[in-house]
Design a protein around this motif. Structure first.
Motif, PDB file in Angstrom:
ATOM      1  N   ILE A   1       0.840  -1.187   0.000  1.00 38.14           N
ATOM      2  CA  ILE A   1       0.000   0.000   0.000  1.00 38.14           C
ATOM      3  C   ILE A   1       0.880   1.244   0.000  1.00 38.14           C
ATOM      4  O   ILE A   1       1.908   1.297   0.671  1.00 38.14           O
ATOM      5  N   ARG A   2       0.469   2.242  -0.743  1.00 42.08           N
ATOM      6  CA  ARG A   2       1.127   3.549  -0.760  1.00 42.08           C
ATOM      7  C   ARG A   2       0.034   4.602  -0.655  1.00 42.08           C
ATOM      8  O   ARG A   2      -0.916   4.587  -1.428  1.00 42.08           O
ATOM      9  N   THR A   3       0.135   5.465   0.353  1.00 42.12           N
ATOM     10  CA  THR A   3      -0.843   6.538   0.539  1.00 42.12           C
ATOM     11  C   THR A   3      -0.100   7.859   0.702  1.00 42.12           C
ATOM     12  O   THR A   3       1.130   7.893   0.655  1.00 42.12           O
ATOM     13  N   ALA A   4      -0.837   8.911   0.952  1.00 48.13           N
ATOM     14  CA  ALA A   4      -0.228  10.228   1.165  1.00 48.13           C
ATOM     15  C   ALA A   4       0.562  10.283   2.467  1.00 48.13           C
ATOM     16  O   ALA A   4       1.370  11.197   2.657  1.00 48.13           O
ATOM     17  N   ASP A   5       0.354   9.305   3.360  1.00 48.07           N
ATOM     18  CA  ASP A   5       1.068   9.316   4.644  1.00 48.07           C
ATOM     19  C   ASP A   5       1.615   7.948   5.041  1.00 48.07           C
ATOM     20  O   ASP A   5       1.925   7.701   6.199  1.00 48.07           O
ATOM     21  N   PHE A   6       1.785   7.069   4.055  1.00 54.53           N
ATOM     22  CA  PHE A   6       2.413   5.759   4.291  1.00 54.53           C
ATOM     23  C   PHE A   6       3.119   5.307   3.026  1.00 54.53           C
ATOM     24  O   PHE A   6       2.559   5.342   1.933  1.00 54.53           O
ATOM     25  N   ALA A   7       4.364   4.871   3.189  1.00 52.98           N
ATOM     26  CA  ALA A   7       5.132   4.304   2.078  1.00 52.98           C
ATOM     27  C   ALA A   7       6.043   3.216   2.640  1.00 52.98           C
ATOM     28  O   ALA A   7       6.366   3.207   3.827  1.00 52.98           O
ATOM     29  N   SER A   8       6.453   2.322   1.764  1.00 49.05           N
ATOM     30  CA  SER A   8       7.278   1.198   2.180  1.00 49.05           C
ATOM     31  C   SER A   8       8.469   1.057   1.228  1.00 49.05           C
ATOM     32  O   SER A   8       8.311   1.179   0.011  1.00 49.05           O
ATOM     33  N   PHE A   9       9.624   0.794   1.812  1.00 48.60           N
ATOM     34  CA  PHE A   9      10.858   0.641   1.052  1.00 48.60           C
ATOM     35  C   PHE A   9      11.535  -0.665   1.451  1.00 48.60           C
ATOM     36  O   PHE A   9      11.220  -1.238   2.495  1.00 48.60           O
ATOM     37  N   LYS A  10      12.487  -1.099   0.609  1.00 41.27           N
ATOM     38  CA  LYS A  10      13.163  -2.355   0.919  1.00 41.27           C
ATOM     39  C   LYS A  10      14.570  -2.355   0.350  1.00 41.27           C
ATOM     40  O   LYS A  10      14.923  -1.543  -0.507  1.00 41.27           O
ATOM     41  N   ASP A  11      15.357  -3.278   0.847  1.00 40.42           N
ATOM     42  CA  ASP A  11      16.674  -3.571   0.307  1.00 40.42           C
ATOM     43  C   ASP A  11      16.859  -5.079   0.418  1.00 40.42           C
ATOM     44  O   ASP A  11      17.270  -5.597   1.462  1.00 40.42           O
ATOM     45  N   ASP A  12      16.504  -5.778  -0.647  1.00 44.10           N
ATOM     46  CA  ASP A  12      16.584  -7.241  -0.656  1.00 44.10           C
ATOM     47  C   ASP A  12      18.017  -7.747  -0.753  1.00 44.10           C
ATOM     48  O   ASP A  12      18.285  -8.915  -0.479  1.00 44.10           O
ATOM     49  N   ASP A  13      18.944  -6.876  -1.149  1.00 44.55           N
ATOM     50  CA  ASP A  13      20.342  -7.281  -1.278  1.00 44.55           C
ATOM     51  C   ASP A  13      21.097  -7.183   0.038  1.00 44.55           C
ATOM     52  O   ASP A  13      22.199  -7.700   0.171  1.00 44.55           O
ATOM     53  N   ARG A  14      20.532  -6.506   1.001  1.00 48.50           N
ATOM     54  CA  ARG A  14      21.177  -6.360   2.316  1.00 48.50           C
ATOM     55  C   ARG A  14      20.990  -7.674   3.082  1.00 48.50           C
ATOM     56  O   ARG A  14      20.026  -8.393   2.892  1.00 48.50           O
ATOM     57  N   ASP A  15      21.933  -7.965   3.969  1.00 44.74           N
ATOM     58  CA  ASP A  15      21.833  -9.151   4.812  1.00 44.74           C
ATOM     59  C   ASP A  15      21.865  -8.714   6.272  1.00 44.74           C
ATOM     60  O   ASP A  15      22.914  -8.250   6.733  1.00 44.74           O
ATOM     61  N   PRO A  16      20.749  -8.810   6.967  1.00 45.38           N
ATOM     62  CA  PRO A  16      19.475  -9.387   6.543  1.00 45.38           C
ATOM     63  C   PRO A  16      18.695  -8.441   5.631  1.00 45.38           C
ATOM     64  O   PRO A  16      18.963  -7.235   5.586  1.00 45.38           O
ATOM     65  N   GLN A  17      17.714  -9.031   4.938  1.00 42.86           N
ATOM     66  CA  GLN A  17      16.847  -8.207   4.095  1.00 42.86           C
ATOM     67  C   GLN A  17      16.216  -7.117   4.952  1.00 42.86           C
ATOM     68  O   GLN A  17      15.904  -7.330   6.118  1.00 42.86           O
ATOM     69  N   LEU A  18      16.024  -5.957   4.328  1.00 36.18           N
ATOM     70  CA  LEU A  18      15.558  -4.783   5.041  1.00 36.18           C
ATOM     71  C   LEU A  18      14.226  -4.298   4.507  1.00 36.18           C
ATOM     72  O   LEU A  18      14.036  -4.216   3.295  1.00 36.18           O
TER      73      LEU A  18
END
Length: 170
Positions: free
Chosen positions: A85-102
């Protein structure tokens, strides 16, 4: 092929790795985020005795007026978590290459998605909730990730409702 939910074979080792990575990331996040941002390690790797798949979940909470600035700063360094979900006041990010995944959740204080810290606090203070969460995770281990996420969502809503936290924490 659908993504599977798989628990880490050694939750304590996963927790130590996540805690070390969190400690490394805090200075980076502090340097790029607005000064009023709160940065918290949440998720199973932040809860003693909780089963985990071994990833690191971070929540960044801040005033709504600082949301756009924080979102742009995070987008310059991390991948958007497409499919969430992405809204005007919520967003999500990731880094699958980091150990551990972020995973990094960004939310404005008091928004509809500003409940993650409430859930974390519930687990930290309630071993029965941790036991129930562990049972859910054990039951879902090896199964479909979407099914797990659906069950987890229901569990989170139930835990928060049982504590009288229908909204956000601040």
């Amino acid at each position: 092929m659908r993504e599977r939910f798989v628990l880490a074979p050694d939750a304590d080792r996963a927790r130590r790795r996540a805690e070390a990575t969190f400690a490394e990331l805090v200075p980076l996040l502090r340097a790029i985020l607005p000064s009023e941002a709160e940065i918290h390690h949440i998720g199973a790797t932040s809860i003693a005795g909780c089963l985990t798949k071994g990833d690191l979940d971070i929540i960044v909470r801040l005033p709504a007026e600082a949301f756009g600035t924080a979102e742009r700063a995070l987008a310059e360094r991390f991948d958007p978590n497409i499919g969430t979900i992405r809204t005007a006041d919520f967003a999500s990010f990731k880094d699958d290459d980091r150990d551990p995944q972020l995973g990094i959740l960004l939310t404005a204080f008091g928004s509809d998605y500003d409940f993650f810290l409430d859930f974390h606090r519930a687990l930290v203070t309630d071993q029965a909730a941790v036991a129930a969460y562990n049972a859910l995770k054990a039951r879902c281990d090896g199964g479909d990730m979407d099914d797990y996420r659906e069950e987890k969502g229901r569990f989170i809503r139930a835990v928060i409702a049982s504590r009288g936290n229908a909204g956000a924490s601040e």
